[in-house]
Write an enzyme that holds these catalytic residues in place. Structure first.
Site, PDB file in Angstrom:
ATOM      1  CB  SER A  34      -0.942  -0.062   1.210  1.00 12.23           C
ATOM      2  OG  SER A  34      -1.983   0.870   1.087  1.00 12.23           O
TER       3      SER A  34
ATOM      4  CG  ASP B  94      -6.048  -3.243  -3.632  1.00  9.89           C
ATOM      5  OD1 ASP B  94      -6.711  -2.505  -2.886  1.00  9.89           O
ATOM      6  OD2 ASP B  94      -4.856  -3.544  -3.420  1.00  9.89           O
TER       7      ASP B  94
ATOM      8  CG  HIS C 210      -5.294  -2.969   0.534  1.00 10.82           C
ATOM      9  ND1 HIS C 210      -4.820  -2.393  -0.622  1.00 10.82           N
ATOM     10  CD2 HIS C 210      -4.665  -2.330   1.556  1.00 10.82           C
ATOM     11  CE1 HIS C 210      -3.945  -1.445  -0.316  1.00 10.82           C
ATOM     12  NE2 HIS C 210      -3.832  -1.401   0.992  1.00 10.82           N
TER      13      HIS C 210
END
Length: 520
Positions: free
Chosen positions: A239, A462, A489
């Site tokens: 991320s 995602d 995710h």
């Protein structure tokens, strides 16, 4: 769907030898000085070659969640890395970075650093949580797994502190959805006060807030690389951690060995476009959740799932639901749904929570929202929310164009109708508009000439970092893209054999998966 260069077989670069420092003792602490290793910037020699004192991790736990993550673990050890507060003033004030290590069990290549994203999430707690999955792979023999809390976060000192636990609880009940001129003015005043509290509640004040951005985190990471004895960096970023990895490659291209960037932040989008893309990503994940929910039965959402969800949640705007001594607000119900979109494993909890809400109860939804904010049962919060805001305020350009903000809100509501609260769009300036420190980043497409091939992993469903963001990052860095078909995710080291095998092989011998590889 993956792209990059030809596959190369590379002999792994072995780490330098570790020296146990003689004549230095402290009960329960083992001092090591394997560095300095690799390139050392002039004037920073004492930081790059510092000794590290490894000890039990319990003193590094700052909240109930971090105590659960590694407080009782005996197979990890922790230390503090000393770095300059301001790298332009290396002889000035210093701060410390919390570091956690799970040691390699075989012939070691070096350290594998990892960051879970946020920004503001604890890399120490994340690494501790990864250990059980990590030790099942060949990585456990070849790399020390190293998680660090970025500056201002968790066990790193000083930590960013803006609100107390009770103040954060109250903030979650304050909806800020009044878009009248008076309502917007009140929201802006609250945001101004929040920025002032961040400066007042954090040691070194505005000076600390000015040096919290990704620009400084990657410099800390390079100090850590050297102090651990690694001439080059091996890293897995998830991320926002992909932004750290990208900036590290730009800043220290010759110090890169291997980087996995999973769940990419899109380098081609500005903030407002990114917000709208993320809204579309969460709507896509919600639509998949609805399909699953209906197949499982007892689904509380009707034929028009967006309308059904709104009918369940919007009454909370006027009347929050009592949950013991606390209340479930509308904001918390929305946060709970967003939290559940991060992983299919959380979908059953969301179904339970929505069915409870139909019956006037909010226990499960409040628990999901607490997980998002990292609040423990004693009411303690980690630094994640305050650090998220602080990093965002120095990493990204200030959003002060109210017309642009208003248009973005309209696009956001259109992209994610299940999140539409039914109120007119508003354009209040956020806390960053009043931040007592300047922006430290310069927006530009990433450029990292001279780096070895990198591996970018992107998931088709995602919600937080949509698939195309990974496609764009791989193109920008001329790196290989590995596609995972799923709704979650990030994915590496989370149980998918195809993704894990490709990532492990790349990290150990730097062999990339074939161009166009897809895992499902």
């Amino acid at each position: 769907m993956v792209r990059l260069l030809s596959v190369l077989l590379v002999i792994p670069l072995l780490a330098s030898c570790t020296t146990i420092v003689e004549g230095t003792s402290k009960p329960g602490v083992t001092f090591e000085k394997p560095g300095p290793a690799g390139a050392v910037p002039a004037g920073l020699e004492e930081f790059y070659g510092q000794k590290l004192g490894w000890e039990n991790c319990e003193p590094y736990a700052t909240t109930g969640s971090s105590r659960d993550a590694y407080g009782k673990k005996r197979d990890v050890e922790c230390t503090r890395l000393r770095v300059p507060l301001d790298y332009s003033k290396p002889t000035g004030d210093t701060i410390t970075i919390g570091v956690l290590r799970y040691k390699a069990t075989g012939q070691k290549i070096g350290s594998l650093l990892t960051n879970p994203g946020g920004p503001g999430a604890s890399g120490m707690a994340s690494a501790a949580g990864m250990v059980s999955a990590y030790r099942k792979t060949d990585l456990a023999a070849r790399f020390d797994l190293v998680g660090f809390d970025p500056r201002g976060v968790g066990a790193s000192e000083p930590a960013v502190r803006c609100l107390t636990g009770p103040e954060r609880d109250a903030e979650r009940l304050d909806l800020d959805i009044d878009t009248s001129p008076a309502g917007l003015a009140q929201t802006e005043q609250e945001n101004r006060a929040y920025a002032e509290k961040c400066a007042a509640g954090t040691k070194f004040g505005a000076a600390m807030l000015a040096n919290l951005g990704t620009r400084d985190v990657v410099k800390d990471m390079d100090v850590l690389r050297s102090a651990l004895g690694d001439a080059k960096l091996s890293y897995v970023g998830y991320s926002y951690g992909t932004r750290i990895g990208t900036e590290y490659a730009e800043t220290f291209p010759r110090n890169v060995r291997a980087l996995i960037l999973d769940g990419a932040v899109d380098p081609t989008q500005d903030q407002l476009a990114s917000l709208v893309a993320q809204a579309a990503g969460f709507q896509k994940a919600f639509d998949e959740f609805v399909k699953w929910c209906r197949q499982k039965g007892e689904c509380p959402l009707g034929d028009d799932a967006n309308a059904s969800f709104r009918q369940l949640t919007t009454p909370l705007i006027q009347k929050p639901v009592d949950v013991g001594s606390r209340k479930l607000s509308y904001n918390d119900a929305i946060t709970a749904a967003i939290q559940a979109m991060y992983s299919e494993q959380l979908w059953p909890l969301l179904v339970n929570g929505l069915n409870e809400l139909k019956n006037g109860k909010g226990t499960t939804l409040l628990r999901l929202a607490d997980a998002y904010y990292d609040r423990d049962e004693q009411g303690e919060y980690s630094t994640i929310t305050d650090a998220f805001n602080a990093v965002h305020c120095v990493d990204d350009l200030r959003l002060t164009d109210k017309n642009a903000l208003l248009e973005t809100q309209k696009q956001y509501k259109a992209a994610a109708p299940f999140l539409d609260d039914g109120n007119p769009p508003g354009a209040a300036l956020d806390a960053c508009a009043f931040w007592p420190a300047p922006v430290s980043a310069t927006p530009a497409p990433p450029k990292a000439d001279g780096i070895p091939p990198l591996l970018v992993i992107s998931t088709t469903g995602d919600p937080a970092t949509p698939y195309e963001a990974g496609v764009n990052l791989a193109k920008a860095l001329n790196s290989r893209l590995l596609t995972f078909e799923g709704v979650q995710h990030t994915v590496f080291l989370q149980g998918d054999p195809c993704v894990d095998a490709a990532g492990v092989k790349y990290l150990i011998d730097q062999t990339l998966p074939a161009d166009g590889t897809r895992c499902a």
